[in-house]
Enzyme design. Structure first.
Site, PDB file in Angstrom:
ATOM      1  N   THR A 133       0.872  -1.112  -0.023  1.00 46.67           N
ATOM      2  CA  THR A 133      -0.073  -0.011   0.116  1.00 46.67           C
ATOM      3  C   THR A 133       0.842   1.373  -0.137  1.00 46.67           C
ATOM      4  O   THR A 133       1.926   1.359   0.803  1.00 46.67           O
ATOM      5  CB  THR A 133      -1.045  -0.093   1.315  1.00 46.67           C
ATOM      6  N   ASP A 134       0.352   2.512  -0.566  1.00 52.89           N
ATOM      7  CA  ASP A 134       0.950   3.706  -0.585  1.00 52.89           C
ATOM      8  C   ASP A 134       1.140   4.025   1.017  1.00 52.89           C
ATOM      9  O   ASP A 134       1.966   5.276   1.178  1.00 52.89           O
ATOM     10  CB  ASP A 134       0.541   4.603  -1.350  1.00 52.89           C
ATOM     11  N   GLU A 135       0.262   3.714   2.079  1.00 56.84           N
ATOM     12  CA  GLU A 135       0.228   4.044   3.370  1.00 56.84           C
ATOM     13  C   GLU A 135       1.836   3.775   4.035  1.00 56.84           C
ATOM     14  O   GLU A 135       1.917   4.729   5.005  1.00 56.84           O
ATOM     15  CB  GLU A 135      -0.833   3.409   4.063  1.00 56.84           C
ATOM     16  N   TYR A 158      -1.343  -0.304  10.877  1.00 55.35           N
ATOM     17  CA  TYR A 158      -1.610  -1.332   9.724  1.00 55.35           C
ATOM     18  C   TYR A 158      -0.469  -0.885   8.705  1.00 55.35           C
ATOM     19  O   TYR A 158       0.414  -1.835   8.099  1.00 55.35           O
ATOM     20  CB  TYR A 158      -2.976  -0.791   9.076  1.00 55.35           C
ATOM     21  N   LYS A 162       2.513  -3.200   7.099  1.00 55.24           N
ATOM     22  CA  LYS A 162       2.553  -3.402   5.687  1.00 55.24           C
ATOM     23  C   LYS A 162       4.103  -3.142   5.299  1.00 55.24           C
ATOM     24  O   LYS A 162       5.036  -3.706   4.558  1.00 55.24           O
ATOM     25  CB  LYS A 162       1.780  -2.883   4.964  1.00 55.24           C
TER      26      LYS A 162
END
Ligand code: NAD
Length: 353
Positions: A133-135, A158, A162
């Site tokens: 994810t870009d997060e 989260y 990741k």
């Protein structure tokens, strides 16, 4: 081609499995533990297809994962199984570390063991695509976009889990020559998304006439990516991506959460009019913000376009309309998953003071 997909009973995984089986004519083995977020009803479209097999398994069961890999003999693995909801990671981070970090370690170990025994072209072309994810890049200010070279600055449990899994996938390439590829996608939307996530939550609450929660001011910006654009990006990465590389996949559709929810409300007013009660946007209710809420995500996809020729095609309003129509025409699926989650506020249990 034979493709092994983890997390294939979830939102993005099931879209990938449907596309691989129906459009690309691949043999697919879906491996999924079926947590609250995974459901065989999400895979109904391929359950009777002879190209598809399902195995209920926890990715932490390394030996059983290896047994499945050896029996199925895939040409590639797409690893999507994960705990994925930021709010749940705030109130219960441990399972995120266990599934996303230790689970990815388990997948890398099992797949490396399988890959090491492959010979010739099958070994040379084998890929492990780690879907992330870009997060992991944290939050942007009002300007600029994330590129593949942006530093890791995860802010939520989260995102941190990741990021940890990304580092493992990268290290397995550098240390063992393992053919892993990392992908960073922006916020996805589309059919079969579990209604804890903003867009389906908003659609289902708007249809019921319930208050629609918007966190804080609603000025947080996301770059919305239709799940089918994401899946097409993943296919391009399998075909043309290089081991050891990272590819960013974004929709190019920046929008504040408040604006997004207003757009969903207006579209529902058109698609499912209700007389005499007024616009659904009246249901919007500002609620306490998410702790550590990232302000803005935006992805620069120039490098992905240059290297793979991939670019998102879906226009946001078209994608939202299509998604709303899908939720309107699948009341049984919606009711079934709402039995697992009724729309209550999550993620405040351990809020920072
Ligand atoms: N949803 C997004 O906007 C988004 C954006 C970028 C990247 N991603 C990544 O894409 C992947 C899929 O996301 P999603 O939104 O489809 O998630 P999801 O929550 O809808 O599905 C996750 C799936 O993983 C399965 N799973 C969880 N723990 C497991 C375990 N221990 N063993 C086997 N299966 C397990 C669940 O049963 C479920 O089917 C995730 O890795 C996520 O981090 C998601």
């Amino acid at each position: 081609m034979k493709i092994f997909v983890t997390g294939g009973a979830g939102f993005i995984g099931s879209a990938l499995v449907r596309s691989l089986v129906r459009d690309k004519n691949c043999h697919v083995l879906t491996l999924d533990k079926l947590t609250y977020a995974g459901d065989l009803k999400t895979l109904e479209g391929v359950s009777a297809n002879s190209l598809h097999r399902f195995e209920r398994l926890d990715i932490l069961q390394t030996k059983d994962v290896l047994r499945c890999l050896l029996e199925f003999s895939p040409d590639a693995v797409f690893h999507l199984a994960a705990e994925t909801h930021v709010d749940r990671s705030i109130s219960g981070p441990a399972v995120f570390l266990e599934t996303n970090v230790t689970g990815t370690l388990s997948m890398l170990e099992a797949t490396k063991c399988y890959w090491e025994e492959l010979k010739g072209p099958k070994r040379a072309t084998f890929r492990f695509i780690h879907v992330s994810t870009d997060e992991v890049y944290g939050s942007l200010g009002p300007k600029g976009k994330f590129t593949e070279l942006s530093p890791y600055r995860p802010n939520s449990p989260y995102a941190a889990s990741k990021a940890g899994s990304d580092h493992l996938a990268r290290a397995w390439h550098v240390t063992y020559g393992f053919p892993s590829i990392i992908t960073h996608a922006s916020n996805n939307y589309g059919p079969y998304q579990f209604p804890e996530k903003l867009i389906p939550l908003c659609i289902l609450k708007a249809l019921k006439g319930d208050p629609i929660p918007v966190y804080g001011t609603g000025k947080n910006i996301r770059d919305w990516l239709h799940v089918e654009d994401h899946v097409e990006g993943l296919w391009n990465i399998l075909k043309r991506g290089k081991p050891g590389e990272t590819y960013n996949i974004g929709g190019g559709t920046e929008c504040t959460n408040l604006e997004l929810v207003k757009r969903v409300c207006s579209l529902i007013d058109i698609l499912q009019p209700r007389n005499g009660i007024g616009p659904r946007s009246k249901l919007i209710t500002h609620v306490p913000d998410r702790p550590g809420h990232d302000l803005r995500y935006a992805i620069d996809t120039k490098a992905t376009f240059r290297k793979l020729g991939w670019k998102a095609k879906m226009n946001l309003d078209e994608g939202l309309k299509e998604t709303i129509l899908w939720y309107l025409s699948h009341p049984e699926w919606c009711q079934h998953v709402q039995e697992k989650y009724a729309g209550e506020r999550l993620g405040l249990a351990r809020a920072a003071k």
